[in-house]
Design a protein around this motif. Structure first.
Motif, mmCIF file in Angstrom:
data_model
loop_
_atom_site.group_PDB
_atom_site.id
_atom_site.type_symbol
_atom_site.label_atom_id
_atom_site.label_comp_id
_atom_site.label_asym_id
_atom_site.label_seq_id
_atom_site.Cartn_x
_atom_site.Cartn_y
_atom_site.Cartn_z
ATOM 1 N N ASP A 114 -6.350 6.899 1.458
ATOM 2 C CA ASP A 114 -4.979 6.806 1.984
ATOM 3 C C ASP A 114 -4.819 5.568 2.855
ATOM 4 O O ASP A 114 -3.783 4.890 2.813
ATOM 5 C CB ASP A 114 -4.632 8.049 2.799
ATOM 6 C CG ASP A 114 -4.388 9.267 1.932
ATOM 7 O OD1 ASP A 114 -4.126 9.086 0.725
ATOM 8 O OD2 ASP A 114 -4.472 10.392 2.446
ATOM 9 N N GLU A 161 -4.555 2.652 0.368
ATOM 10 C CA GLU A 161 -3.387 2.651 -0.510
ATOM 11 C C GLU A 161 -2.067 2.705 0.249
ATOM 12 O O GLU A 161 -1.052 2.202 -0.240
ATOM 13 C CB GLU A 161 -3.484 3.836 -1.467
ATOM 14 C CG GLU A 161 -4.666 3.722 -2.441
ATOM 15 C CD GLU A 161 -4.784 4.930 -3.354
ATOM 16 O OE1 GLU A 161 -4.035 5.919 -3.139
ATOM 17 O OE2 GLU A 161 -5.636 4.889 -4.261
ATOM 18 N N ARG A 162 -2.080 3.293 1.455
ATOM 19 C CA ARG A 162 -0.854 3.392 2.255
ATOM 20 C C ARG A 162 -1.169 2.998 3.694
ATOM 21 O O ARG A 162 -1.036 3.813 4.615
ATOM 22 C CB ARG A 162 -0.305 4.821 2.186
ATOM 23 C CG ARG A 162 0.032 5.301 0.772
ATOM 24 C CD ARG A 162 0.718 6.661 0.763
ATOM 25 N NE ARG A 162 -0.104 7.705 1.371
ATOM 26 C CZ ARG A 162 0.185 8.354 2.486
ATOM 27 N NH1 ARG A 162 1.291 8.071 3.153
ATOM 28 N NH2 ARG A 162 -0.611 9.287 2.950
#
Length: 377
Positions: free
Chosen positions: A309, A312-313
């Motif tokens: 996470d 990716e974010r």
């Protein structure tokens, strides 16, 4: 500041307690948590303390009274395993310029043994770590006898210097295995549990000299009945010593490959030639997960952060972390922090399917604990 004799609350000239909240970032190592220290370091309301407890691995973290001299020994005595690697000029992730001294960081030029505080913790906070080390060296032995946790809170105050952060965030690679001990010292602490696919962590461990040395230590300890690179005496965690295994004579394993790795025989060449099966790293990772996760808080003090996470974010992950810590959001700072998070390697493709599956078997217990039984396969 007024001076006086040292007492229960510390040495003369020590800073007043600031009441900083404490947050522990706990992970297995090689899970991407180093990026968090860099993200947090720029925030004015956060004291980012990096690798303090990693530098003290093997030392007794149980709550007990220590006088100032004992606490300073606890903080400053070099670790035997680290000293060996540093003498070979193998010092991954060490921020202190041991091999290329510069102004403000030259007191411990190679081949001097580097105190744990100077590996990462102090250089992460200042470009003149020698000055901060000298300040601690003068003040710490003068402190009165008091619990280890109170000494550590005082240390955080000193590391904050003239700042007034609201929270101190300590992040150490491999700290998940010490979660129970750390949370007994700081039972009210917030916890960020940062985790990553165990197969990726184990593959990264296999490329890292410190984890290779740890695996080697475990092999020797299994053969000899004790860790020959461990410590003994006050302030050291007592390990089980079942006695030497078969084929050990005068403290030397019969296996010539292991015998070449004992402290009186080891060389940089022997260490480089030693091969650790990659599955051992998967088992090491699983053992840390199994030891640490049951100790994590079960309430709002816990923030779970998946490395994937974060990659990716990154914007949302960094913002969510600041919200959890209760510090002001700053879109510019969040963007800078997010930009420093690198994309992961394509580990599965690099390893090949056979070795990936081998790691999957070694990591099964930990992966089931993290992601749910069978949900990760």
């Amino acid at each position: 500041m007024a001076t006086g004799s040292a007492g229960r609350d510390g040495a003369a000239g020590s800073p007043p307690a600031r009441g900083m909240r404490i947050c522990l970032v706990l992970g297995t190592g090689r899970c991407g948590s180093t990026a968090l220290s860099d993200v947090l370091a720029g925030h004015p309301d956060i004291l980012s303390v990096s690798e303090l407890f990693a530098g003290l691995r093997g030392r007794d973290l149980t709550e007990r009274d220590l006088d100032g001299a004992q606490f300073w020994d606890f903080l400053s005595r070099p670790l035997p395993a680290d000293a060996v690697l540093q003498r070979w000029k193998i010092a991954p992730e060490v921020l202190y310029p041991l091999f290329e001294p510069r102004e403000g960081a030259s007191r411990f030029a190679w081949p001097a043994d580097l105190p744990p505080l100077l590996g990462v913790t102090l250089p992460h906070l200042t470009d003149r770590p020698d000055d901060l080390y000298a300040k601690l060296e003068a003040a710490t032995p003068r402190r009165g006898r008091q619990p280890l946790s109170r000494h550590l809170r005082w240390l955080f105050d000193v590391l904050a210097g003239d700042r007034r952060p609201s929270v101190v965030v300590e992040r150490s690679g491999g700290s998940l295995g010490s979660a129970a001990a750390l949370l007994r010292l700081f039972p009210e602490a917030q916890v960020v549990h940062m985790y990553r696919d165990g197969r990726e962590c184990a593959a990264s461990m296999s490329r890292h000299p410190r984890f290779k040395f740890t695996a080697m230590q475990a092999q020797l300890a299994a053969a000899l009945g004790h860790d020959p690179y461990g410590e003994s005496g006050p302030g050291v965690t007592a390990g089980r010593r079942p006695g030497p295994g078969p084929g050990v004579t005068d403290g030397i394993p019969a296996d010539p490959a292991l015998a070449a790795l004992t402290p009186d025989r080891i060389t940089a060449e022997a260490f480089a030639a030693h091969q650790v099966p990659i599955a051992r790293y998967g088992l090491m990772w699983s053992a840390m997960v199994a030891a640490g996760m049951p100790a994590l808080p079960k309430d709002a003090r816990l923030h779970e952060l998946d490395y994937r996470d974060l990659v990716e974010r990154p914007d949302a992950s960094v913002a969510g972390l600041f919200d959890f810590l209760g510090v002001d959001r700053d879109s510019r700072r969040e963007a800078v922090g997010a930009a420093g998070i690198a994309a992961p390697r394509a580990v599965r493709a690099e390893l090949g399917e056979a070795r990936w599956q081998e790691l999957g078997r070694a990591c099964r217990m930990g992966m089931n604990r993290l992601y749910g039984r069978g949900a990760w396969t």
